[in-house]
Design a protein around this motif. Structure first.
Motif, PDB file in Angstrom:
ATOM      1  N   ALA A 229     -50.138  28.817  23.473  1.00 21.82           N
ATOM      2  CA  ALA A 229     -48.845  28.141  23.320  1.00 21.82           C
ATOM      3  C   ALA A 229     -48.248  28.386  21.946  1.00 21.82           C
ATOM      4  O   ALA A 229     -47.019  28.339  21.785  1.00 21.82           O
ATOM      5  CB  ALA A 229     -49.011  26.647  23.560  1.00 21.82           C
ATOM      6  N   ALA A 230     -49.062  28.655  20.955  1.00 21.08           N
ATOM      7  CA  ALA A 230     -48.547  28.916  19.605  1.00 21.08           C
ATOM      8  C   ALA A 230     -47.904  30.294  19.506  1.00 21.08           C
ATOM      9  O   ALA A 230     -46.959  30.486  18.732  1.00 21.08           O
ATOM     10  CB  ALA A 230     -49.672  28.785  18.580  1.00 21.08           C
ATOM     11  N   ILE A 231     -48.402  31.247  20.272  1.00 17.04           N
ATOM     12  CA  ILE A 231     -47.911  32.624  20.190  1.00 17.04           C
ATOM     13  C   ILE A 231     -46.686  32.861  21.071  1.00 17.04           C
ATOM     14  O   ILE A 231     -45.741  33.562  20.689  1.00 17.04           O
ATOM     15  CB  ILE A 231     -49.029  33.611  20.568  1.00 17.04           C
ATOM     16  N   LEU A 232     -46.643  32.275  22.254  1.00 16.74           N
ATOM     17  CA  LEU A 232     -45.607  32.609  23.237  1.00 16.74           C
ATOM     18  C   LEU A 232     -44.180  32.319  22.791  1.00 16.74           C
ATOM     19  O   LEU A 232     -43.257  33.018  23.221  1.00 16.74           O
ATOM     20  CB  LEU A 232     -45.902  31.905  24.569  1.00 16.74           C
ATOM     21  N   PRO A 233     -43.910  31.308  21.946  1.00 15.18           N
ATOM     22  CA  PRO A 233     -42.520  31.118  21.509  1.00 15.18           C
ATOM     23  C   PRO A 233     -41.957  32.275  20.691  1.00 15.18           C
ATOM     24  O   PRO A 233     -40.754  32.292  20.400  1.00 15.18           O
ATOM     25  CB  PRO A 233     -42.600  29.829  20.673  1.00 15.18           C
ATOM     26  N   GLY A 234     -42.782  33.258  20.368  1.00 14.03           N
ATOM     27  CA  GLY A 234     -42.261  34.479  19.754  1.00 14.03           C
ATOM     28  C   GLY A 234     -41.444  35.309  20.724  1.00 14.03           C
ATOM     29  O   GLY A 234     -40.704  36.210  20.314  1.00 14.03           O
ATOM     30  N   ARG A 244     -49.868  22.621  23.816  1.00 17.61           N
ATOM     31  CA  ARG A 244     -50.452  23.529  24.806  1.00 17.61           C
ATOM     32  C   ARG A 244     -49.525  23.853  25.970  1.00 17.61           C
ATOM     33  O   ARG A 244     -49.942  24.510  26.916  1.00 17.61           O
ATOM     34  CB  ARG A 244     -51.771  22.940  25.349  1.00 17.61           C
ATOM     35  N   THR A 245     -48.271  23.433  25.916  1.00 21.32           N
ATOM     36  CA  THR A 245     -47.361  23.636  27.044  1.00 21.32           C
ATOM     37  C   THR A 245     -46.142  24.438  26.622  1.00 21.32           C
ATOM     38  O   THR A 245     -45.461  24.081  25.661  1.00 21.32           O
ATOM     39  CB  THR A 245     -46.906  22.286  27.634  1.00 21.32           C
ATOM     40  N   THR A 246     -45.884  25.524  27.356  1.00 25.47           N
ATOM     41  CA  THR A 246     -44.708  26.361  27.099  1.00 25.47           C
ATOM     42  C   THR A 246     -43.774  26.287  28.291  1.00 25.47           C
ATOM     43  O   THR A 246     -44.190  26.016  29.413  1.00 25.47           O
ATOM     44  CB  THR A 246     -45.113  27.827  26.870  1.00 25.47           C
ATOM     45  N   ARG A 247     -42.508  26.562  28.040  1.00 21.44           N
ATOM     46  CA  ARG A 247     -41.533  26.525  29.125  1.00 21.44           C
ATOM     47  C   ARG A 247     -40.414  27.517  28.846  1.00 21.44           C
ATOM     48  O   ARG A 247     -40.158  27.922  27.705  1.00 21.44           O
ATOM     49  CB  ARG A 247     -40.963  25.113  29.325  1.00 21.44           C
TER      50      ARG A 247
END
Length: 276
Positions: A229-234, A244-247
């Motif tokens: 979840a820390a990496i994906l907002p890139g 721990r949650t991405t959207r």
């Protein structure tokens, strides 16, 4: 009539354990043959209903489980990985119907080999705030292309999940779960007969046309690992709602393809084995 078939493995007749469905597993070679036999039963049903073009996508794990020589000669095969649309590779608006063979229930259920795409790395998925697994996401993506999911095979929990998501789906229960690694199995010949006849009936009675369901959707995924979840907002358009949650919000099938990128990132960061 053009028919698209997505073939997973955990929900195949007779299979109950990771050793049945993972390359190198003790019973994997037997499992891949049973997978082909379930697929071939569905292909026979499609042909009986008048299908003139049948495309089968190997949608499980490395996506090299189905051997071309084991597949019904009237079906074409999409095999190998990576594919931009993963479990739905090759699906397009020109298809008249979709069939899902060997599907399983989502993470958190007591179904046979239940999980959502990545073993225990994905804890939960929501589509428009509705809990979803591989079944619902496949149906929604196909619907966005104007292709109805008309039939699905798997264990009783997968079939119940499909019916709850869209009660127009014809389901074929080939085993009844006794937990994640045990089941009461339907005899193989009976299972194949039920698959063949159910697919033939579902295709023969399907709506003559299906309107594509456009518009934006929101996909959220809760990961086991906070590092994912820390990496994906890139990735542009991806946000977090907690550690721990991405959207992300977008139209299907583009959102489905984006989710595939998320899983590639997650796999590179965690390298977690499924079914733990």
């Amino acid at each position: 009539m053009r028919v698209y078939l997505s073939a997973d493995m955990e929900g195949v007749t007779g299979l109950v354990d990771a050793a049945d469905v993972q390359p190198g597993g003790r019973d994997y070679e037997r499992g891949r043959l049973l997978m082909a036999e379930d697929v071939n039963a569905a292909v026979r049903g499609a042909l009986a209903a008048g299908a003139t073009d049948i495309l089968v996508n190997d949608a499980h794990g490395p996506m090299r489980n189905l051997r071309p020589e084991d597949l019904h000669p009237e079906a074409r095969l999409v095999r190998g990985s990576p594919k931009t649309m993963g479990m739905l590779a090759g699906l397009e608006p020109g298809h008249d119907a979709m069939i899902c063979v060997g599907y399983h229930s989502r993470a958190g259920t007591a179904g046979v080999l239940s999980h959502s795409f990545m073993g225990h790395e994905i804890e939960d998925i929501w589509l428009d705030d509705r809990p979803v697994g591989e079944i619902g996401l496949a149906q929604a993506t196909a619907a966005a292309l104007g292709v109805p999911l008309v039939a699905l095979t798997g264990d009783d929990t997968a079939c119940a999940e499909a019916a709850a998501w869209d009660d127009s789906i014809t389901t074929v229960t080939v085993k009844r779960a006794h937990g994640r690694f045990a089941a009461d199995l339907l005899p193989v010949t009976q299972a194949h007969h039920h698959i063949e006849t159910a697919v033939a009936t579902a295709l023969s009675t399907r709506p003559p046309t299906a309107a594509a369901t456009g518009g934006e959707h929101t996909l959220a995924v809760r990961w086991q690992s906070a590092s994912v979840a820390a990496i994906l907002p890139g990735i542009p358009g991806v946000t977090t709602t907690d550690s721990r949650t991405t959207r992300a919000t977008g139209e299907l099938p583009a959102l489905y393809r984006l989710f595939g990128v998320w899983m590639r990132v997650a796999a590179s960061l965690t390298n977690q084995a499924p079914y733990c």
